[in-house]
Structures are given as structure tokens and as C-alpha cells.
Design an enzyme around this catalytic site. Structure first.
Site, PDB file in Angstrom:
ATOM      1  N   SER A 275       0.846  -1.182   0.000  1.00 23.58           N
ATOM      2  CA  SER A 275       0.000   0.000   0.000  1.00 23.58           C
ATOM      3  C   SER A 275       0.887   1.239   0.000  1.00 23.58           C
ATOM      4  O   SER A 275       1.944   1.251   0.625  1.00 23.58           O
ATOM      5  CB  SER A 275      -0.878  -0.013   1.253  1.00 23.58           C
ATOM      6  OG  SER A 275      -1.329   1.291   1.545  1.00 23.58           O
ATOM      7  N   LYS A 281       0.820  -3.195   4.941  1.00 19.92           N
ATOM      8  CA  LYS A 281      -0.077  -4.004   4.097  1.00 19.92           C
ATOM      9  C   LYS A 281       0.647  -4.944   3.141  1.00 19.92           C
ATOM     10  O   LYS A 281       1.668  -4.624   2.571  1.00 19.92           O
ATOM     11  CB  LYS A 281      -0.988  -3.097   3.262  1.00 19.92           C
ATOM     12  CG  LYS A 281      -2.041  -2.348   4.041  1.00 19.92           C
ATOM     13  CD  LYS A 281      -3.066  -3.237   4.724  1.00 19.92           C
ATOM     14  CE  LYS A 281      -4.023  -3.914   3.761  1.00 19.92           C
ATOM     15  NZ  LYS A 281      -5.002  -3.037   3.180  1.00 19.92           N
ATOM     16  N   ASN A 283      -1.060  -7.021   0.096  1.00 16.72           N
ATOM     17  CA  ASN A 283      -2.378  -7.166  -0.540  1.00 16.72           C
ATOM     18  C   ASN A 283      -2.394  -8.229  -1.648  1.00 16.72           C
ATOM     19  O   ASN A 283      -1.408  -8.420  -2.347  1.00 16.72           O
ATOM     20  CB  ASN A 283      -2.810  -5.829  -1.144  1.00 16.72           C
ATOM     21  CG  ASN A 283      -3.144  -4.800  -0.080  1.00 16.72           C
ATOM     22  OD1 ASN A 283      -3.529  -5.166   1.034  1.00 16.72           O
ATOM     23  ND2 ASN A 283      -2.968  -3.541  -0.394  1.00 16.72           N
ATOM     24  N   GLU A 288      -7.377 -10.393  -6.806  1.00 13.03           N
ATOM     25  CA  GLU A 288      -8.524  -9.496  -6.981  1.00 13.03           C
ATOM     26  C   GLU A 288      -8.694  -9.123  -8.453  1.00 13.03           C
ATOM     27  O   GLU A 288      -9.809  -9.017  -8.964  1.00 13.03           O
ATOM     28  CB  GLU A 288      -8.342  -8.238  -6.132  1.00 13.03           C
ATOM     29  CG  GLU A 288      -8.456  -8.522  -4.639  1.00 13.03           C
ATOM     30  CD  GLU A 288      -7.875  -7.401  -3.799  1.00 13.03           C
ATOM     31  OE1 GLU A 288      -8.232  -6.236  -4.001  1.00 13.03           O
ATOM     32  OE2 GLU A 288      -7.034  -7.711  -2.931  1.00 13.03           O
ATOM     33  N   TYR A 315     -24.757 -13.591 -44.382  1.00  8.65           N
ATOM     34  CA  TYR A 315     -23.778 -12.715 -43.732  1.00  8.65           C
ATOM     35  C   TYR A 315     -24.315 -11.299 -43.604  1.00  8.65           C
ATOM     36  O   TYR A 315     -24.938 -10.766 -44.519  1.00  8.65           O
ATOM     37  CB  TYR A 315     -22.455 -12.682 -44.537  1.00  8.65           C
ATOM     38  CG  TYR A 315     -21.455 -11.718 -43.932  1.00  8.65           C
ATOM     39  CD1 TYR A 315     -20.606 -12.119 -42.908  1.00  8.65           C
ATOM     40  CD2 TYR A 315     -21.406 -10.381 -44.344  1.00  8.65           C
ATOM     41  CE1 TYR A 315     -19.712 -11.223 -42.327  1.00  8.65           C
ATOM     42  CE2 TYR A 315     -20.519  -9.482 -43.771  1.00  8.65           C
ATOM     43  CZ  TYR A 315     -19.668  -9.908 -42.764  1.00  8.65           C
ATOM     44  OH  TYR A 315     -18.803  -9.032 -42.178  1.00  8.65           O
ATOM     45  N   GLN A 320     -18.974  -8.703 -38.006  1.00  6.61           N
ATOM     46  CA  GLN A 320     -17.612  -8.196 -37.811  1.00  6.61           C
ATOM     47  C   GLN A 320     -17.363  -7.919 -36.325  1.00  6.61           C
ATOM     48  O   GLN A 320     -16.214  -7.879 -35.877  1.00  6.61           O
ATOM     49  CB  GLN A 320     -17.417  -6.918 -38.640  1.00  6.61           C
ATOM     50  CG  GLN A 320     -16.040  -6.301 -38.523  1.00  6.61           C
ATOM     51  CD  GLN A 320     -15.788  -5.247 -39.594  1.00  6.61           C
ATOM     52  OE1 GLN A 320     -15.606  -5.563 -40.757  1.00  6.61           O
ATOM     53  NE2 GLN A 320     -15.804  -3.979 -39.199  1.00  6.61           N
TER      54      GLN A 320
END
Ligand code: ARG
Length: 459
Positions: A275, A281, A283, A288, A315, A320
Site C-alpha cells: 500500500s 499491508k 495485498n 482481486e 452474412y 464483424q
């Protein structure tokens, strides 16, 4: 020069060109595009639709373009899409012969073929990355097969489990993902080349030749569907999404288990972050981020499902929009699988802390109820008796392991001295010897089964 300029008296507006182009992202398909063109040119020559000399000149030109792109000598730019780029480059290098490459072909069957070639090999690469992650997990299982930890339901301690059984659970998920990608590859392995713009072609082409040259297992059986089917891409994105779902569960566990509150695993510094303000800290940013990136992959899936919805045959340019999301999901899943396999190789479980935690919070209560049931007490009655024992322990600050035999006997005559062994967490885990259960031997069987299926996976 645009491939379709002939019909137009005036050039398109610069902003329309910029909006319409796909080269900025479909340049990723350059190799697939050249590979498919090499096969098409060879087939045109062998079927005498163009001369052998033209076919050979085209192929020579395409090979040079490929090697110039790969060596960095040729920059991909200045055209509407990768198909136009390669064809224009070819014509500028070999002249009229190059203008014959697009005989009996359309960009519609070309892009569908390129994209399938791309998805097919990408699915193989993802299977490889999944295999590496599963190997990391299997190593952990093998190393910690004699250790226990708490198993959770509702994120409350439930029953003691075997550490290998825990890691095996994730191996099972990733094995299913790998098998799913094998299936995705199979569905992508169908060749639409030869569908023309939509209706097939009047030239005497031989689709079997191109199929064989490109290594496809099958040929698409309907040209309208061939040019507009993007199911394989949607399936690929679904397989990516489920892989991310599984990774995000592992992320969540990693974040919890490496916290001081749990203290089950130590995250090495190499995969932790600090941190800028709080000096203490450590982390779990990597976990995450992987968990967070799950959202964008789901987004890519939903975007493509929405693009293909309601597209009339055959098509349409909507299609695309199939590429950018798939490329994004591909990169995301590959990055996440790679980093997680590396990270799992370096986590250090705190076996003592896990063993202590496995015994906390009455995790052996089910074993006590099972004990009584095996002595003939109806399970529902036994459940009630043990509920009373837990309540007594909570009131008196005791644990199931600290109660004496006399104290147990006050709750039921069925208790004998062997109950004192039953309430040990290690015995609890090891007593669940059912297939897939938490005993050491069941966990070992789980590892063997995973290794067998892992070895059977292709690529
Ligand atoms: N860039 C187009 C795509 O990705 C290639 C096919 C173009 N076909 C056409 N009829 N405009 O779908």
C-alpha cells in the site's frame, strides 16, 4: 484501392472508412488468412480453375508476405480489413496472377474460415494453460495429502476435510474446462471455405482439397449457414466465462485463506502488493484482478450472444463485431491462467494453523450424530441430542474434544469410550472414505483419477 471500388463513382468518406474498417483488430488473423489463401490457391490450380503457374505464383507471393509480416519487414496497415490487405499486397507484388486469388471465394467464407482456424488453435493453447494450472494444483494435493483443514458451507466451518481433497476440487473444475475447450475446438473444426458469398459457387471447386490442406475434420454442409454461423465463437466465449468463474472462486478462497483472519496460506512476496500509505499491508491484488476480470469476459460473451441474435440469413456486417470481444477474452483468460498457475506453485500452506482451525467450531458434531446413529439411535433423534451437547459446550466454554465420557453419557446411554476418538478432527476427515470423500485414501484416489484424465487431454 478497395476491393469493391468498381461500382462506385465517388470514394467513401474518410469517417465512413474509419468506422467500417476492421484491420485495426482483424490483423491478428493474418496468419490464418494467408494459410487459408494458400490452400484456396492450391485447390484452384489443382482443379484447373486457374493455371498451375498462376497458382504457384500466388502461393510464392503469399509465403513471402507471411515471412515479411513475421520478420517485421511488412507493416499491416492502410486497408479495410486483413483480407483486403493481403490481396492488395499480393497484387502489388505479383500483378495479374494475384487478381485471380479471389476466384470462387468471398470475404464472407474467407473470414469465417480464418476465424475458425484462429479459434481452433487458441482453444488448444488454452487447454495447455489449463493443464499447467491443474499440474500446480496436483503438486499441492500430493504434498499436503496427509494434512487437514476446515471445510466450509455458507462460509461457516462445517466439517474437517483433507487438503488434497480441497485442491482436487479445483482440479475437477479446470479439467471440465479443459474438456469443454476440446469440445469447442471440435465444433470450430468445420470448414466453411467454398460457401462463396452465401450461395456456393458455380466453379468446379473441390472443397475436399482445401479441407485436407487446412486440416479441418469436416466441411460445412450449408453455404448460408457456413458464412454466418458464429456458434463456435459463442461457445469459445462461454468456455472462457466458465473458466473465469472457476478461477474467481479460487481467487476468493486465496484472498480469504491468505488473510490473517484465516492464516491458512502464506502468499509469497513475489505475488503480493503493498500500500502507498499503509506500510504494513500485503495485498492480494493479483487474485482481486483475476476475480475482477471475470466480469469483462462475461461481458464479451453477452456481447456476442447479442450480436448474433436476430441477424437475418446470411452474412451481415454485424458479424464483424465477433472479433474484438473474443480477442479480449482470449488474452484475459490466457493471462489469468498463466499467472494463477505460477502463483499456486509458490503458495505456502500453514499446516498447523489449518489443522487447529479444522477442529474449531464443533466441526465434528456430524460425526457424533453419525456415531449415535450407527449405535441404533435414529439419525433425526441423534441430531437433536448432539444439538443439545453443542449448546452445553457453548454455555460452559467447552469443546466436543474436551468433554469427558461421563458428560457424553449424560446425553445418551449409547455413548461408549470410543466417542473420544471420533471427535478428533483428523479422524473425522479420515472416516469419510466414500468415493470423492475426505479420507487420505479417497483423496489419493482422487489425485490418481485427476492425473489419469490430465494425461488423456490432448494438446
Ligand atoms: N471484415 C469483415 C468481417 O470481419 C470481413 C467480411 C466482409 N464481408 C463483407 N461482405 N463486407 O466480417
Amino acid at each position: 484501392m478497395k476491393l469493391w471500388q468498381g461500382r462506385f463513382a465517388a470514394p467513401t468518406a474518410a469517417d465512413a472508412d474509419a468506422f467500417n474498417e476492421s484491420l485495426s483488430f482483424d490483423k491478428k488473423l493474418y496468419k490464418a488468412d494467408i494459410t487459408a489463401s494458400l490452400a484456396h490457391a492450391e485447390m484452384l490450380g489443382r482443379c484447373k480453375i486457374i493455371s498451375e503457374e498462376d497458382s504457384a505464383a500466388i502461393r510464392g507471393g503469399l509465403e513471402c508476405i507471411l515471412s515479411d509480416i513475421e520478420s517485421g519487414k511488412l507493416e499491416i496497415s492502410g486497408q479495410e480489413d486483413i483480407h483486403s490487405f493481403v490481396e492488395n499486397e499480393l497484387v502489388s507484388r505479383i500483378g495479374d496472377a494475384g487478381k485471380r486469388l479471389h476466384t470462387a471465394r468471398s470475404r464472407n467464407d474467407q473470414v469465417a474460415t480464418d476465424f475458425r482456424l484462429y479459434v481452433r488453435s487458441s482453444a488448444e493453447e488454452i487447454v495447455g494453460l489449463l493443464k499447467s494450472l491443474i499440474s500446480s494444483l496436483v503438486s499441492l494435493s500430493e504434498k499436503y495429502v496427509k494434512n487437514i483443514m476446515p471445510g466450509y458451507t455458507h462460509l461457516r466451518k462445517a466439517q474437517p476435510i483433507n487438503c488434497a481433497q480441497y485442491f482436487n476440487a479445483y482440479s475437477e473444475m479446470f479439467l471440465r474446462d479443459a474438456e469443454r475447450f476440446v469440445g469447442v475446438r471440435k465444433r470450430a473444426d468445420v470448414m466453411p471455405l467454398g460457401s462463396g458469398a452465401l450461395a456456393g459457387t458455380s466453379y468446379p471447386i473441390d472443397r475436399e482439397i482445401t479441407r485436407e490442406l487446412l486440416g479441418f475434420s469436416e466441411i460445412s454442409q450449408n453455404s448460408l449457414d457456413g458464412v454466418s454461423d458464429r456458434d463456435f465463437a459463442a461457445e469459445y466465449l462461454f468456455a472462457c466465462s466458465l473458466t473465469m468463474a472457476h478461477l474467481s472462486r479460487l481467487c476468493e478462497d486465496t484472498i480469504l485463506y491468505t488473510s490473517t483472519e484465516f492464516g491458512f496460506w502464506e502468499m509469497p512476496d513475489a505475488y503480493s502488493t503493498g500500500s502507498s500509505i499503509m506500510p504494513q499491508k500485503k495485498n492480494p491484488d493479483i487474485c482481486e484482478l483475476v476475480r475482477g476480470k471475470t466480469g469483462r469476459v462475461y461481458g464479451d460473451l453477452v456481447a456476442l450472444l447479442t450480436v448474433i441474435k436476430g441477424v437475418p440469413l446470411a452474412y451481415n456486417k454485424d458479424l464483424q463485431e465477433d472479433k474484438e470481444g473474443l480477442f479480449d477474452a482470449e488474452k484475459t483468460v490466457k493471462d489469468c491462467l498463466f499467472i494463477y498457475a505460477e502463483m499456486m506453485r509458490s503458495i505456502v500452506p500453514n499446516v498447523q494453523r489449518m489443522e487447529e482451525a479444522a477442529a474449531e467450531d464443533f466441526t465434528c458434531a456430524t460425526d457424533v450424530a453419525d456415531y449415535l446413529a450407527k449405535k441404533g439411535v435414529p439419525f433425526r433423534t441423534a441430531h437433536g441430542v448432539v444439538g443439545g451437547i453443542v449448546r452445553q459446550c457453548l454455555n460452559e466454554g467447552k469443546t466436543l474434544a474436551s468433554l469427558t465420557l461421563d458428560e457424553y453419557k449424560k446425553h445418551s446411554d449409547a455413548f461408549g469410550s470410543d466417542i473420544l476418538e471420533v471427535v478428533k478432527a483428523r479422524n473425522s476427515a479420515d472416516s469419510r472414505n466414500s468415493v470423492g470423500g475426505s479420507s487420505v485414501s479417497a483423496a489419493r484416489a482422487g489425485i490418481r483419477s485427476i492425473k489419469k484424465r490430465l494425461a488423456r487431454l490432448p494438446y
